[in-house]
Design a protein around this motif. Structure first.
Motif, PDB file in Angstrom:
ATOM      1  N   ILE A  96      51.379  37.048  52.190  1.00  0.00           N
ATOM      2  CA  ILE A  96      51.360  35.813  51.934  1.00  0.00           C
ATOM      3  C   ILE A  96      50.081  35.276  51.138  1.00  0.00           C
ATOM      4  N   GLY A  97      50.244  33.875  50.996  1.00  0.00           N
ATOM      5  CA  GLY A  97      49.202  33.497  50.287  1.00  0.00           C
ATOM      6  C   GLY A  97      47.913  33.087  50.897  1.00  0.00           C
ATOM      7  N   PRO A  98      46.781  32.730  50.297  1.00  0.00           N
ATOM      8  CA  PRO A  98      45.387  32.338  50.854  1.00  0.00           C
ATOM      9  C   PRO A  98      45.795  31.530  52.046  1.00  0.00           C
ATOM     10  N   VAL A  99      44.770  31.495  53.162  1.00  0.00           N
ATOM     11  CA  VAL A  99      45.112  30.466  54.116  1.00  0.00           C
ATOM     12  C   VAL A  99      43.653  29.730  54.424  1.00  0.00           C
ATOM     13  N   GLY A 100      43.733  28.539  55.115  1.00  0.00           N
ATOM     14  CA  GLY A 100      42.426  27.869  55.213  1.00  0.00           C
ATOM     15  C   GLY A 100      41.860  28.389  56.490  1.00  0.00           C
ATOM     16  N   TYR A 101      40.637  27.857  56.558  1.00  0.00           N
ATOM     17  CA  TYR A 101      39.866  28.468  57.582  1.00  0.00           C
ATOM     18  C   TYR A 101      40.293  28.392  58.860  1.00  0.00           C
ATOM     19  N   LEU A 102      40.802  27.437  59.210  1.00  0.00           N
ATOM     20  CA  LEU A 102      41.457  27.211  60.806  1.00  0.00           C
ATOM     21  C   LEU A 102      42.491  28.192  60.808  1.00  0.00           C
ATOM     22  N   ASP A 103      43.222  28.284  59.845  1.00  0.00           N
ATOM     23  CA  ASP A 103      44.668  29.099  60.061  1.00  0.00           C
ATOM     24  C   ASP A 103      43.812  30.903  60.021  1.00  0.00           C
ATOM     25  N   SER A 104      43.052  30.975  59.297  1.00  0.00           N
ATOM     26  CA  SER A 104      42.232  32.054  59.304  1.00  0.00           C
ATOM     27  C   SER A 104      41.859  32.793  60.596  1.00  0.00           C
ATOM     28  N   ILE A 105      41.151  31.745  61.321  1.00  0.00           N
ATOM     29  CA  ILE A 105      40.656  32.073  62.643  1.00  0.00           C
ATOM     30  C   ILE A 105      41.709  32.188  63.759  1.00  0.00           C
ATOM     31  N   ALA A 106      42.543  31.399  63.485  1.00  0.00           N
ATOM     32  CA  ALA A 106      43.942  31.398  64.401  1.00  0.00           C
ATOM     33  C   ALA A 106      44.551  32.826  64.184  1.00  0.00           C
ATOM     34  N   LEU A 107      44.780  33.445  62.851  1.00  0.00           N
ATOM     35  CA  LEU A 107      45.455  34.661  62.756  1.00  0.00           C
ATOM     36  C   LEU A 107      44.576  35.748  63.181  1.00  0.00           C
ATOM     37  N   GLN A 108      43.397  35.694  62.908  1.00  0.00           N
ATOM     38  CA  GLN A 108      42.367  36.808  63.542  1.00  0.00           C
ATOM     39  C   GLN A 108      42.452  36.776  65.145  1.00  0.00           C
ATOM     40  N   ALA A 109      42.287  35.505  65.965  1.00  0.00           N
ATOM     41  CA  ALA A 109      42.252  35.599  67.097  1.00  0.00           C
ATOM     42  C   ALA A 109      43.552  36.126  67.870  1.00  0.00           C
ATOM     43  N   GLY A 110      44.850  36.160  66.977  1.00  0.00           N
ATOM     44  CA  GLY A 110      46.041  36.485  67.493  1.00  0.00           C
ATOM     45  C   GLY A 110      46.427  37.862  67.279  1.00  0.00           C
ATOM     46  N   ALA A 111      45.574  38.420  66.468  1.00  0.00           N
ATOM     47  CA  ALA A 111      45.924  39.874  65.962  1.00  0.00           C
ATOM     48  C   ALA A 111      45.623  40.879  66.814  1.00  0.00           C
ATOM     49  N   SER A 112      46.100  42.191  67.068  1.00  0.00           N
ATOM     50  CA  SER A 112      45.757  43.214  67.746  1.00  0.00           C
ATOM     51  C   SER A 112      44.642  44.068  67.145  1.00  0.00           C
ATOM     52  N   LEU A 113      44.594  43.752  65.706  1.00  0.00           N
ATOM     53  CA  LEU A 113      43.768  44.565  64.889  1.00  0.00           C
ATOM     54  C   LEU A 113      43.757  43.999  63.582  1.00  0.00           C
ATOM     55  N   VAL A 114      42.469  44.073  63.165  1.00  0.00           N
ATOM     56  CA  VAL A 114      41.920  43.552  62.080  1.00  0.00           C
ATOM     57  C   VAL A 114      41.498  44.601  60.987  1.00  0.00           C
ATOM     58  N   LEU A 115      42.104  44.817  59.766  1.00  0.00           N
ATOM     59  CA  LEU A 115      41.597  45.696  58.682  1.00  0.00           C
ATOM     60  C   LEU A 115      40.957  44.634  57.503  1.00  0.00           C
ATOM     61  N   THR A 116      39.791  44.951  57.032  1.00  0.00           N
ATOM     62  CA  THR A 116      39.213  44.247  56.120  1.00  0.00           C
ATOM     63  C   THR A 116      38.136  44.859  55.369  1.00  0.00           C
ATOM     64  N   ASP A 117      37.850  44.174  54.272  1.00  0.00           N
ATOM     65  CA  ASP A 117      36.562  44.567  53.529  1.00  0.00           C
ATOM     66  C   ASP A 117      35.457  43.309  53.296  1.00  0.00           C
ATOM     67  N   SER A 118      35.953  42.377  54.152  1.00  0.00           N
ATOM     68  CA  SER A 118      35.224  41.238  54.279  1.00  0.00           C
ATOM     69  C   SER A 118      33.995  41.122  55.097  1.00  0.00           C
TER      70      SER A 118
END
Length: 396
Positions: A279-301
């Motif tokens: 999907i395209g970039p998301v805003g700050y609030l949606d990013s936090i919501a997606l992290q909070a709902g994930a079972s796992l986050v994979l990132t280089d950030s």
């Protein structure tokens, strides 16, 4: 982890708003240029204003389109910039030079008492350098982070910015140790906590109320979140191919959502394995919501390593190092590198046995207030106050 030297102590949490406004008459220029800077700038800007300082918010334009920066102002309830430098994109040299040229002219006109910069992007280095040469006191928020990898442009920006700035505000004891080892004077260095956490705690309820999961057809715990943007991961064909193989295997048991930077999306074309949804970039609030709902986050950030720690979500960092080791020793992050077999094994283990939630000390939502209190005590009022002299300037 070794203890910081005895000459240094963390700054306690402010108990209440100051009764007086000791910094009235002081003018602070707060500089932000990229998405993580806006998140860090909000609590510092608010806290400086609470002391009576006059503030000017400068947007360098390093991230300049609506998807990459505009939506963050709305999500953060951040006021419109007072000045926009419109630096735009380009190579590191081109972008840094564009910011320096525009900021020098602005600084000559504003003649502030203080310049505040954040993090490790090109705008940070550019504005710190201009302030130092102009004799204006400069403060670096998120000072002292080190990955030990000078192939990362951000590492060079961190090192040079810390050598240039007069006030160094650190998020962790390791960062304090790096600064003192490199020759910073003890009275320059302050362990204040993490301003990104200030913003996260202030906006978390709004983020969790967002409909983004429902809009995407996701259920909490039913997906993993993926972010990739660093050149070492997305520009090297062999590295990217190996990561995609690993991510495809993980997606077989945990579907992955991938909000992609436009540059990263262009690199991927039609190469994404089944089970990875772009999907395209998301805003700050949606990013936090997606992290909070994930079972796992994979990132280089780097920022997401910190946010997942606060949210208590397992995070795998797809790099060989991190400038934020506190997220590993006192958080939910694990640095797993880029070897496909190692990435898959770590992901399966994290899904089966997630780490317990924990949060570092001083990541309590008051870092911005601590920073403002220190600056209000030490800044002389009066336009264009020069940076303090410290003898042999940061020799080390």
């Amino acid at each position: 982890m070794t203890s910081p030297p005895s000459t240094w102590a963390p700054v306690p949490s402010p108990r209440s708003a100051p009764e007086s406004r000791p910094a009235a008459g002081v003018h602070a220029v707060v500089v932000a240029g990229a998405r993580p800077n806006f998140v860090k700038a909000k609590p510092v800007l608010d806290a400086l204003e609470s002391t009576g300082m006059r503030t000017s918010l400068v947007h360098t334009g390093q991230h300049y389109d609506e998807a990459m920066s505009g939506v963050f102002f709305t999500d953060l309830d951040l006021r419109a910039p007072d000045h926009h430098l419109a630096a735009g994109s380009g190579s590191h040299a081109v972008q840094t030079a564009a910011v320096m040229t525009s900021f020098e002219t602005l600084l000559e006109r504003l003649r502030p008492d203080l310049v505040v910069v954040f993090g490790d992007v090109n705008s940070t280095l550019a504005c710190a350098l201009v302030a130092a040469k102009a004799g204006v006191r400069a403060a670096h928020v998120e000072a002292g982070l080190r990955s030990g990898d000078r192939s990362m442009p951000e590492e060079i920006n961190r090192i040079v910015t810390d050598r240039l700035c007069d006030d160094l505000f650190a998020t962790s004891p390791e960062a304090v140790e790096h600064l003192l080892r490199e020759g910073a004077a003890p009275d320059q260095v302050h362990l204040v906590g993490n301003v990104m956490v200030d913003t996260l705690l202030a906006r978390c309820a709004d983020a969790l109320a967002r409909p983004v999961l429902a809009d995407l057809g996701l259920r909490p715990g039913g997906y993993g979140l993926l972010t990739l943007h660093r050149p070492a991961n997305v520009d090297d064909p062999a590295t990217l191919t190996g990561l995609l193989v690993a991510l495809g295997q993980i997606a077989e048991c945990c579907p992955l959502l991938f909000p992609a930077h436009p540059r990263t999306a262009a690199q991927l074309a039609d190469r994404l394995p089944a089970g990875i949804r772009l999907i395209g970039p998301v805003g700050y609030l949606d990013s936090i919501a997606l992290q909070a709902g994930a079972s796992l986050v994979l990132t280089d950030s780097g920022g997401i390593q910190e946010e997942t720690t606060v949210l208590g979500v397992p995070c795998l960092t797809l790099r060989d190092n991190t400038e934020r080791p506190l997220t590993v020793t006192e958080g939910t992050n694990q640095v797993v590198g880029r070897d496909p077999a190692m990435v898959v094994a770590a992901a399966l283990e994290a899904l089966e046995n997630p780490p317990p939630p924990r949060r570092p000390a001083l990541w309590d939502g008051h870092a911005g207030q601590r920073i403002a209190a220190i600056l209000a005590r030490t800044l002389p009022a009066g336009t264009g106050a020069a940076a303090p002299q410290r003898g042999e300037f940061r020799s080390g």
